[in-house]
Scaffold this motif. Structure first.
Motif, PDB file in Angstrom:
ATOM      1  N   ASP A 291       0.853  -1.184   0.000  1.00  0.00           N
ATOM      2  CA  ASP A 291       0.000   0.000   0.000  1.00  0.00           C
ATOM      3  C   ASP A 291       0.895   1.242   0.000  1.00  0.00           C
ATOM      4  OD1 ASP A 291      -2.293  -1.551   0.105  1.00  0.00           O
ATOM      5  OD2 ASP A 291      -2.322  -1.573   2.311  1.00  0.00           O
ATOM      6  N   PRO A 292       0.516   2.267  -0.744  1.00  0.00           N
ATOM      7  CA  PRO A 292       1.358   3.470  -0.812  1.00  0.00           C
ATOM      8  C   PRO A 292       1.563   4.095   0.567  1.00  0.00           C
ATOM      9  CG  PRO A 292      -0.332   3.510  -2.518  1.00  0.00           C
ATOM     10  CD  PRO A 292      -0.689   2.391  -1.597  1.00  0.00           C
ATOM     11  N   PHE A 293       2.777   4.516   0.838  1.00  0.00           N
ATOM     12  CA  PHE A 293       3.036   5.242   2.089  1.00  0.00           C
ATOM     13  C   PHE A 293       3.897   6.488   1.874  1.00  0.00           C
ATOM     14  CE2 PHE A 293       6.199   1.797   1.852  1.00  0.00           C
ATOM     15  CZ  PHE A 293       7.400   2.482   1.989  1.00  0.00           C
ATOM     16  N   LEU A 294       4.487   6.631   0.678  1.00  0.00           N
ATOM     17  CA  LEU A 294       5.221   7.853   0.373  1.00  0.00           C
ATOM     18  C   LEU A 294       4.271   8.885  -0.225  1.00  0.00           C
ATOM     19  CD1 LEU A 294       8.468   6.407  -1.268  1.00  0.00           C
ATOM     20  CD2 LEU A 294       8.248   7.393   1.019  1.00  0.00           C
ATOM     21  N   PRO A 295       4.482  10.167   0.040  1.00  0.00           N
ATOM     22  CA  PRO A 295       3.607  11.186  -0.551  1.00  0.00           C
ATOM     23  C   PRO A 295       3.750  11.203  -2.063  1.00  0.00           C
ATOM     24  CG  PRO A 295       5.521  12.204   0.495  1.00  0.00           C
ATOM     25  CD  PRO A 295       5.546  10.757   0.878  1.00  0.00           C
ATOM     26  N   ARG A 296       2.667  11.500  -2.766  1.00  0.00           N
ATOM     27  CA  ARG A 296       2.675  11.635  -4.217  1.00  0.00           C
ATOM     28  C   ARG A 296       2.619  13.119  -4.565  1.00  0.00           C
ATOM     29  NH1 ARG A 296       3.655   6.635  -3.106  1.00  0.00           N
ATOM     30  NH2 ARG A 296       2.871   5.012  -4.527  1.00  0.00           N
ATOM     31  N   HIS A 297       3.270  13.459  -5.699  1.00  0.00           N
ATOM     32  CA  HIS A 297       3.233  14.868  -6.083  1.00  0.00           C
ATOM     33  C   HIS A 297       3.037  15.048  -7.579  1.00  0.00           C
ATOM     34  CE1 HIS A 297       4.148  19.134  -6.340  1.00  0.00           C
ATOM     35  NE2 HIS A 297       3.924  19.180  -5.045  1.00  0.00           N
ATOM     36  N   GLY A 298       3.939  14.496  -8.401  1.00  0.00           N
ATOM     37  CA  GLY A 298       3.743  14.560  -9.846  1.00  0.00           C
ATOM     38  C   GLY A 298       4.557  15.604 -10.570  1.00  0.00           C
ATOM     39  N   SER A 299       5.113  16.588  -9.849  1.00  0.00           N
ATOM     40  CA  SER A 299       5.951  17.599 -10.497  1.00  0.00           C
ATOM     41  C   SER A 299       7.168  17.862  -9.634  1.00  0.00           C
ATOM     42  CB  SER A 299       5.186  18.904 -10.723  1.00  0.00           C
ATOM     43  OG  SER A 299       6.091  19.940 -11.098  1.00  0.00           O
ATOM     44  N   HIS A 300       8.335  17.579 -10.172  1.00  0.00           N
ATOM     45  CA  HIS A 300       9.586  17.741  -9.433  1.00  0.00           C
ATOM     46  C   HIS A 300       9.823  19.216  -9.079  1.00  0.00           C
ATOM     47  CE1 HIS A 300      13.052  15.617  -7.995  1.00  0.00           C
ATOM     48  NE2 HIS A 300      13.919  16.352  -8.664  1.00  0.00           N
ATOM     49  N   GLU A 301       9.579  20.086 -10.066  1.00  0.00           N
ATOM     50  CA  GLU A 301       9.799  21.508  -9.824  1.00  0.00           C
ATOM     51  C   GLU A 301       8.769  22.079  -8.849  1.00  0.00           C
ATOM     52  OE1 GLU A 301      11.521  20.186 -13.615  1.00  0.00           O
ATOM     53  OE2 GLU A 301       9.482  20.094 -12.799  1.00  0.00           O
ATOM     54  N   ARG A 302       7.499  21.702  -9.035  1.00  0.00           N
ATOM     55  CA  ARG A 302       6.465  22.244  -8.149  1.00  0.00           C
ATOM     56  C   ARG A 302       6.590  21.682  -6.734  1.00  0.00           C
ATOM     57  NH1 ARG A 302       3.295  22.282 -12.929  1.00  0.00           N
ATOM     58  NH2 ARG A 302       2.429  20.216 -12.529  1.00  0.00           N
ATOM     59  N   GLU A 303       7.116  20.476  -6.609  1.00  0.00           N
ATOM     60  CA  GLU A 303       7.347  19.944  -5.265  1.00  0.00           C
ATOM     61  C   GLU A 303       8.336  20.838  -4.507  1.00  0.00           C
ATOM     62  OE1 GLU A 303       7.996  15.575  -3.380  1.00  0.00           O
ATOM     63  OE2 GLU A 303       9.608  16.235  -4.728  1.00  0.00           O
ATOM     64  N   TRP A 304       9.381  21.291  -5.217  1.00  0.00           N
ATOM     65  CA  TRP A 304      10.346  22.216  -4.616  1.00  0.00           C
ATOM     66  C   TRP A 304       9.675  23.542  -4.265  1.00  0.00           C
ATOM     67  CZ3 TRP A 304      12.920  26.346  -7.679  1.00  0.00           C
ATOM     68  CH2 TRP A 304      13.886  27.035  -6.944  1.00  0.00           C
ATOM     69  N   LEU A 305       8.875  24.077  -5.196  1.00  0.00           N
ATOM     70  CA  LEU A 305       8.176  25.336  -4.923  1.00  0.00           C
ATOM     71  C   LEU A 305       7.218  25.189  -3.749  1.00  0.00           C
ATOM     72  CD1 LEU A 305       7.404  26.461  -8.591  1.00  0.00           C
ATOM     73  CD2 LEU A 305       9.160  27.360  -7.058  1.00  0.00           C
TER      74      LEU A 305
END
Length: 359
Positions: free
Chosen positions: A276-290
């Protein structure tokens, strides 16, 4: 620019030649600026250690530009490995079919510097030398580039490095076995250029309840046995760059950016259960930094504390191929015990004004 206009600058993205990555990132962080730095994070082993310390001191949001780390597939791979879903893992393979140009003669000519080029600034931390257009083909020179190990290794190694908890060796208790052994093989040995093809074994000791593991790196289609080995293990032709992780209960094959993967062989998919997923999902490397700058993400996946350890290891490979022999490295001390030549090669001389002071 940064010093004179600091109050007008919110954050810094570094996408220069490799030899400028660490000096630019260090200066920005010391001024309190969040930094996104393209891969590889640094040119040398010592720079990786310095950048990690500076990032900790600055406390700003950071991210290295291996963009596959933002994908769901990347984080699924990390979860598969961290939960032991593939069983015991003692071997992983990463590769790039592209070669490096091989040995080139050092430029001896001197040309007029183009009006559009600030040559001294371009050299940055490297020693002063006459301008030659040959130097501007920067990726083939160890003074300015990191070869395919820095170029594609930074991508292909990332999920495996996270998932197998290789970074924990830097935090091991005193008395623990932490030494990393690096065994190179290449067609050429040269202090200035990268070999056309190379094969490097990175041997990691046990981490907690995880067994020792060897990371096998192949560069260049000419590397003896490389293509046959991947074909044998996967039943497929090796892609341009990729990663293969082999466990006792299953294995997976990932793309060069680790942004897609498949479980192998197909009849093993029933035996390998995705956790089962346990790491956060984001989808954008640059926006994750922002979002980290805004306080909406606590810790980007490729923050400098993590990414610097991966690059520290990969740059050990470049030291080994430059020396043409095995080396042994202690990530706690940042030295090659009993090997003064290898320890000296962990960094390159930085000109005055470009040194990465960490105090």
């Amino acid at each position: 620019m940064l010093e004179e206009n600091s109050r007008h600058i919110d954050a810094v993205l570094v996408a220069t030649n490799d030899h400028h990555h660490a000096p630019c990132a260090a200066l920005a962080m010391k001024l309190g600026k969040p930094v996104y730095c393209e891969k590889p994070l640094t040119l040398t082993v010592q720079e990786a250690r310095d950048i990690r310390r500076i990032a900790r001191q600055a406390g700003v949001a950071t991210q290295m530009g291996n963009q596959g780390a933002a994908t769901d597939a990347f984080r699924e791979q990390v979860e598969l490995l961290q939960t032991g879903s593939l069983g015991e893992i003692r071997d992983a393979y990463i590769w790039c079919r592209l070669s490096d140009p091989g040995i080139r003669p050092l430029p001896t000519d001197s040309e007029e510097v183009p009006e559009t080029l600030a040559w001294d600034l371009y050299l940055g931390p490297r020693a002063v030398r006459p301008y030659s257009r040959a130097w501007v083909s920067w990726s083939q020179w160890r003074d300015f580039g990191t070869g395919q190990l820095g170029n594609w290794g930074s991508h292909a190694t990332a999920a495996m490095f996270h998932g197998l908890k290789l970074g924990t060796l830097w935090d091991a208790q005193p008395g623990s076995e932490t030494r990393i052994r690096v065994r190179p093989r290449s067609d050429e040995t040269n202090a200035h250029c990268f070999p056309t093809w190379e094969m490097i074994d990175f041997e990691f000791p046990a981490r907690g309840n995880l067994p020792p593991v060897t990371l096998h790196w192949f560069k260049g289609e000419e590397a003896p046995g490389f293509l046959d080995k991947i074909q044998l293990l996967t039943g497929r032709e090796a892609g341009g760059s990729g990663c293969l992780v082999v466990g006792t209960r299953g294995k997976y094959l990932a793309s060069g950016h680790n942004s897609a993967y498949s479980l192998l062989p197909s009849d093993g998919q029933d035996r390998v259960r995705r956790p089962d997923p346990f790491l956060p999902r984001h989808g954008s490397h640059e926006r994750e930094w922002l979002d980290a700058i805004r306080g909406q993400v606590e810790r980007p996946m490729s923050n400098f504390d993590v990414a610097s350890r991966e690059i520290e290891v990969l740059m050990l490979g470049n030291v080994a191929t430059m020396l043409g022999r095995p080396i042994e490295y202690d990530p706690i001390t940042g030295m090659c015990p009993g090997d003064d030549q290898a320890t000296a090669a962990l960094d390159r001389e930085h000109r005055e004004g470009w040194k990465l002071h960490t105090e």
